[in-house]
Scaffold this motif. Structure first.
Motif, mmCIF file in Angstrom:
data_model
loop_
_atom_site.group_PDB
_atom_site.id
_atom_site.type_symbol
_atom_site.label_atom_id
_atom_site.label_comp_id
_atom_site.label_asym_id
_atom_site.label_seq_id
_atom_site.Cartn_x
_atom_site.Cartn_y
_atom_site.Cartn_z
ATOM 1 N N VAL A 161 -25.630 -15.237 15.588
ATOM 2 C CA VAL A 161 -25.728 -16.405 14.708
ATOM 3 C C VAL A 161 -24.372 -17.105 14.647
ATOM 4 O O VAL A 161 -23.351 -16.472 14.344
ATOM 5 N N SER A 162 -24.367 -18.398 14.949
ATOM 6 C CA SER A 162 -23.152 -19.201 14.866
ATOM 7 C C SER A 162 -23.317 -20.262 13.777
ATOM 8 O O SER A 162 -24.417 -20.762 13.549
ATOM 9 N N LEU A 163 -22.211 -20.581 13.118
ATOM 10 C CA LEU A 163 -22.194 -21.657 12.123
ATOM 11 C C LEU A 163 -21.324 -22.789 12.639
ATOM 12 O O LEU A 163 -20.277 -22.557 13.235
ATOM 13 N N LEU A 164 -21.763 -24.031 12.389
ATOM 14 C CA LEU A 164 -20.966 -25.203 12.703
ATOM 15 C C LEU A 164 -20.924 -26.072 11.451
ATOM 16 O O LEU A 164 -21.965 -26.549 10.999
ATOM 17 N N GLY A 165 -19.737 -26.222 10.877
ATOM 18 C CA GLY A 165 -19.621 -27.008 9.664
ATOM 19 C C GLY A 165 -18.569 -28.094 9.785
ATOM 20 O O GLY A 165 -17.548 -27.912 10.467
ATOM 21 N N PHE A 166 -18.832 -29.215 9.130
ATOM 22 C CA PHE A 166 -17.857 -30.308 9.085
ATOM 23 C C PHE A 166 -17.453 -30.550 7.634
ATOM 24 O O PHE A 166 -18.307 -30.651 6.757
ATOM 25 N N SER A 167 -16.143 -30.625 7.386
ATOM 26 C CA SER A 167 -15.590 -30.953 6.067
ATOM 27 C C SER A 167 -16.097 -29.968 5.009
ATOM 28 O O SER A 167 -15.797 -28.779 5.083
ATOM 29 N N GLN A 168 -16.880 -30.422 4.041
ATOM 30 C CA GLN A 168 -17.388 -29.487 3.028
ATOM 31 C C GLN A 168 -18.224 -28.383 3.672
ATOM 32 O O GLN A 168 -18.156 -27.219 3.259
ATOM 33 N N GLY A 169 -18.972 -28.721 4.709
ATOM 34 C CA GLY A 169 -19.730 -27.704 5.445
ATOM 35 C C GLY A 169 -18.828 -26.723 6.168
ATOM 36 O O GLY A 169 -19.165 -25.554 6.340
ATOM 37 N N SER A 170 -17.656 -27.203 6.595
ATOM 38 C CA SER A 170 -16.666 -26.335 7.238
ATOM 39 C C SER A 170 -16.066 -25.355 6.232
ATOM 40 O O SER A 170 -15.899 -24.166 6.522
ATOM 41 N N ILE A 171 -15.737 -25.852 5.047
ATOM 42 C CA ILE A 171 -15.185 -25.003 3.985
ATOM 43 C C ILE A 171 -16.167 -23.875 3.662
ATOM 44 O O ILE A 171 -15.776 -22.708 3.508
ATOM 45 N N LEU A 172 -17.451 -24.217 3.598
ATOM 46 C CA LEU A 172 -18.460 -23.200 3.309
ATOM 47 C C LEU A 172 -18.705 -22.282 4.506
ATOM 48 O O LEU A 172 -19.007 -21.104 4.323
ATOM 49 N N SER A 173 -18.561 -22.794 5.719
ATOM 50 C CA SER A 173 -18.687 -21.920 6.900
ATOM 51 C C SER A 173 -17.647 -20.803 6.854
ATOM 52 O O SER A 173 -17.960 -19.632 7.093
ATOM 53 N N HIS A 174 -16.405 -21.181 6.551
ATOM 54 C CA HIS A 174 -15.354 -20.175 6.367
ATOM 55 C C HIS A 174 -15.773 -19.150 5.313
ATOM 56 O O HIS A 174 -15.676 -17.932 5.532
#
Length: 218
Positions: free
Chosen positions: A109-122
């Motif tokens: 399973v991979s996650l790809l997040g941008f901005s707020q989605g990136s913060i939550l991916s971390h």
């Protein structure tokens, strides 16, 4: 078409594989929606089963957020960390639902997040490392206020991060992003960090770099 059968609304691109497909979950930024990052889908490896999710908090007049931000607060931004933690757990639950409802490999399973989605991916990866493998974190940073207290006791040996940022980002200062790699290194987590001469967005060369990175890991 939006799928509403699971806990988060989402759209999908099916894999060329009929079972055990590597799964990529996309999480958009503040004020956007599930269509935003999905524009990348056609350019990504065909064997990926791609799910782009919609954040739970609707905004006016349009768009969605994973948690509230008060832009008038001290230090320029104030995050609703309780909402952020709720969304973090929503995403973790959604990962479980996705691997139970779609023909995907729960160990890929991979996650790809941008901005707020990136913060939550971390945050999802650092809180639930057993649920994910690869993390593509674009134009974000690590919000330490939503990380678990027992971070030093967790096993992060399976995680691999690709992090990138625009060096003239006017929304999230690049200095915040530059702290990511040293922090991940301190936890012995595999990671790479790249910068590009753009603002709060994804440059074409940024896209091709993370596409190659992901293709080598699925």
């Amino acid at each position: 078409m939006i799928n509403t059968s699971l806990s988060l609304q989402h759209i999908i691109r099916k894999s060329t594989l009929t079972e055990n497909a590597p799964l990529l979950i996309m999480m958009h930024g503040y004020g956007s929606d599930e269509n935003d990052l999905f524009s990348f889908a056609n350019e990504l490896p065909e064997e990926l089963f791609i799910i782009s999710v919609k954040a739970p908090y609707p905004m006016q007049p349009y768009g969605n957020a994973w948690y509230a931000i008060n832009f008038d607060a001290d230090k320029g931004k104030w995050n609703d960390n309780e909402q952020a933690k709720e969304s973090l757990n929503l995403i973790a639950t959604f990962i479980d639902e996705a691997v139970n409802n779609y023909p995907v490999n729960k160990n890929n399973v991979s996650l790809l997040g941008f901005s707020q989605g990136s913060i939550l991916s971390h945050a999802v990866a650092l809180t639930y490392p057993e649920k994910v493998k690869n993390i593509i974190a674009l134009s974000g940073y690590i919000n330490h206020d939503i990380l678990p207290e027992n971070i030093k006791q967790k096993d992060y040996s399976n995680l691999d991060f690709y992090c990138s940022h625009g060096n003239v980002d006017q929304v999230i200062p690049v200095d915040w992003a530059r702290q990511t790699s040293p922090f991940l290194n301190s936890l012995n987590i595999k990671n790479i960090y790249s910068e590009f001469p753009v603002g709060h967005g994804v440059a074409p060369q940024n896209f091709y770099e993370f596409k190659d990175w992901l293709s080598n890991r699925i």
